[in-house]
Enzyme design. Structure first.
Site, mmCIF file in Angstrom:
data_model
loop_
_atom_site.group_PDB
_atom_site.id
_atom_site.type_symbol
_atom_site.label_atom_id
_atom_site.label_comp_id
_atom_site.label_asym_id
_atom_site.label_seq_id
_atom_site.Cartn_x
_atom_site.Cartn_y
_atom_site.Cartn_z
ATOM 1 N N SER A 32 0.851 -1.197 0.000
ATOM 2 C CA SER A 32 0.000 0.000 0.000
ATOM 3 C C SER A 32 0.885 1.245 0.000
ATOM 4 O O SER A 32 2.048 1.181 0.368
ATOM 5 C CB SER A 32 -0.901 -0.010 1.233
ATOM 6 O OG SER A 32 -1.744 -1.136 1.184
ATOM 7 N N THR A 35 4.089 4.429 -3.706
ATOM 8 C CA THR A 35 5.063 3.656 -4.489
ATOM 9 C C THR A 35 4.459 2.311 -4.897
ATOM 10 O O THR A 35 4.637 1.852 -6.033
ATOM 11 C CB THR A 35 6.371 3.451 -3.686
ATOM 12 O OG1 THR A 35 6.711 4.680 -3.051
ATOM 13 C CG2 THR A 35 7.514 3.017 -4.583
ATOM 14 N N GLY A 102 1.327 5.173 5.840
ATOM 15 C CA GLY A 102 0.066 5.103 5.090
ATOM 16 C C GLY A 102 -1.024 4.351 5.843
ATOM 17 O O GLY A 102 -2.159 4.287 5.372
ATOM 18 N N GLU A 108 -0.063 -5.289 5.807
ATOM 19 C CA GLU A 108 1.191 -5.359 5.052
ATOM 20 C C GLU A 108 2.129 -6.401 5.649
ATOM 21 O O GLU A 108 2.781 -7.149 4.928
ATOM 22 C CB GLU A 108 1.883 -3.991 5.033
ATOM 23 C CG GLU A 108 1.175 -2.982 4.157
ATOM 24 C CD GLU A 108 1.787 -1.596 4.209
ATOM 25 O OE1 GLU A 108 1.644 -0.868 3.232
ATOM 26 O OE2 GLU A 108 2.393 -1.244 5.237
HETATM 27 C C1 A5P Z 1 1.531 2.028 4.088
HETATM 28 O O1 A5P Z 1 0.944 1.664 5.274
HETATM 29 C C2 A5P Z 1 2.996 2.178 4.278
HETATM 30 O O2 A5P Z 1 3.631 1.169 4.950
HETATM 31 C C3 A5P Z 1 3.672 2.479 2.966
HETATM 32 O O3 A5P Z 1 4.247 1.341 2.429
HETATM 33 C C4 A5P Z 1 4.683 3.495 3.211
HETATM 34 O O4 A5P Z 1 4.071 4.515 3.966
HETATM 35 C C5 A5P Z 1 5.254 4.051 1.921
HETATM 36 O O5 A5P Z 1 4.321 4.861 1.269
HETATM 37 P P1 A5P Z 1 4.738 5.758 0.043
HETATM 38 O O6 A5P Z 1 5.163 4.853 -1.042
HETATM 39 O O7 A5P Z 1 3.461 6.519 -0.305
HETATM 40 O O8 A5P Z 1 5.806 6.683 0.520
#
Ligand code: A5P
Length: 232
Positions: A32, A35, A102, A108
């Protein structure tokens, strides 16, 4: 890959490079965050070109995007071949990571733990020689049970400055599993392993964002191009 100029391009390049790790017939764990979304789009493009895979999603948002780009989803019922996800910080030697800014950290971790290969995709701003160095810049997100949350917050004060995450509308942020998130700022860390164990053992805590000893690879988009790292 030639020079990459901005973080968005770095993310996209890392996501595209990671999509090359996916092979026909695999079950793929989808992370999630922004990226990961780039990765889902890159994987969707490969599916459009004939790649046959099934996937499990770590958030409802990712599931919606995956369906939109033509990726077949299923429930997580056992081990999977590969999981690919973003992170908020990664240690370039151990590939230990901090995740959860996120909010999807619990799902995850379940997806990443079920995967034989777990690849973290990031842009170069998230690379650290020592994961502890990232803690002056970012908190450790911790998912907690809503019931009695101030009591859990109080217990977390021993480890830093725990703040309840709020939405931009001013209400407490809820995860897909309806948990709350406490962001632990200025975490006091002598040993990340000990902190991870303490957090996991704490009553009221569902999971935390320290993903230590999970990633097998990291793919980073940097100004010099793609850098691929393997866990020590
Ligand atoms: C989501 O819960 C997070 O673990 C994301 O993997 C992490 O915050 C990276 O997010 P971005 O790719 O939006 O920086």
């Amino acid at each position: 890959v030639g020079a990459i100029l901005n973080p968005e391009e770095m993310k996209r390049a890392a996501a595209q490079a990671a999509a090359d790790y996916v092979e026909n017939g695999m079950t793929v764990g989808l992370g999630s965050g922004s990226t990961s979304q780039e990765f889902v789009r890159a994987l969707g493009a490969r599916v459009g070109a004939g790649l046959e895979i099934t996937a499990v999603a770590s958030s409802t948002y990712t599931a919606d995007l995956a369906r939109k780009v033509g990726i077949l989803l299923k429930d997580l019922t056992g081990s999977i071949d590969i999981a690919i996800d973003g992170a908020d910080a990664v240690d370039t030697t151990t590939l230990g990571a901090i995740k959860g800014l996120g909010g999807a950290l619990t799902r995850e971790r379940i997806v990443a733990s079920a995967a034989r290969t777990f690849i973290i995709i990031v842009d170069e701003r998230k690379l650290f020689n020592n994961l502890s160095d990232s803690l002056t810049r970012i908190p450790i997100p911790i998912a907690i049970v809503p019931f009695g949350w101030p009591v859990t917050q109080e217990s977390l004060r021993e480890y830093g400055r725990p703040e309840l995450r709020m939405t931009s509308q001013g209400s407490p942020y809820r995860t897909d599993d309806q948990n709350l998130i406490i962001d632990l700022y200025d975490a006091r860390v002598e040993s990340l392993d000990n902190l991870a164990a303490d957090l996991k053992a704490m009553t009221g805590v569902v999971d935390h964002g320290l993903f230590l000893d999970l990633a097998t690879h990291a793919v980073a988009g940097t100004a010099r191009g793609i850098v691929e790292l393997t866990a020590d």
